[in-house]
Design a protein around this motif. Structure first.
Motif: not given
Length: 129
Positions: A17, A19, A21, A70-72, A81, A83, A85
């Protein structure tokens, strides 16, 4: 001046994984007219859309990353962000975040068009098998 700065890339083994930014400045993520997309470009391939998010948290994902990425966003910090995995070798690419005032393009993963996006410089993700 609009600026987007990506970070978080690196070398990871398959199944791992990361992440990413994206630090945004010069505009407000709460602006309803914009969307932020993540895109990637692998060696010898065209740039492709990975994900997109707007101020309301609506998202889009390319079929190749659904269920794994996953975007946030943290609108208060002007950060976005990605993420990732269960990474696969085929995820190896330079990843870019980009702002657009044409969310309809972002939400179908369209990455082309002169002047349609403001781009960051990218961060390299390498997934080893």
């Amino acid at each position: 001046e609009v600026q987007l700065v990506e970070s978080g890339g690196g070398l990871v083994q398959a199944g791992g994984s990361l992440r990413l930014s994206c630090a945004a400045s010069g505009f407000d993520l709460n602006d309803a007219r914009i969307a932020i997309g993540w895109f990637r470009q692998a060696p010898g391939k065209e740039r492709e859309g990975v994900s997109c998010i707007n101020k309301d948290g609506d998202t889009y994902y390319a079929d190749s990353v659904k269920g794994r990425f996953t975007t946030s966003s943290d609108n208060a910090k002007n950060m976005v962000y990605l993420q990732m995995k269960d990474l696969k070798p085929e995820d190896t690419a330079v990843y870019y975040c980009a702002r657009t005032s044409l969310p309809g393009l972002c939400f179908v993963g369209y990455s082309g068009g002169e002047g349609k996006y403001d781009w960051g410089k990218g961060t390299l993700v390498t997934v080893s098998s």
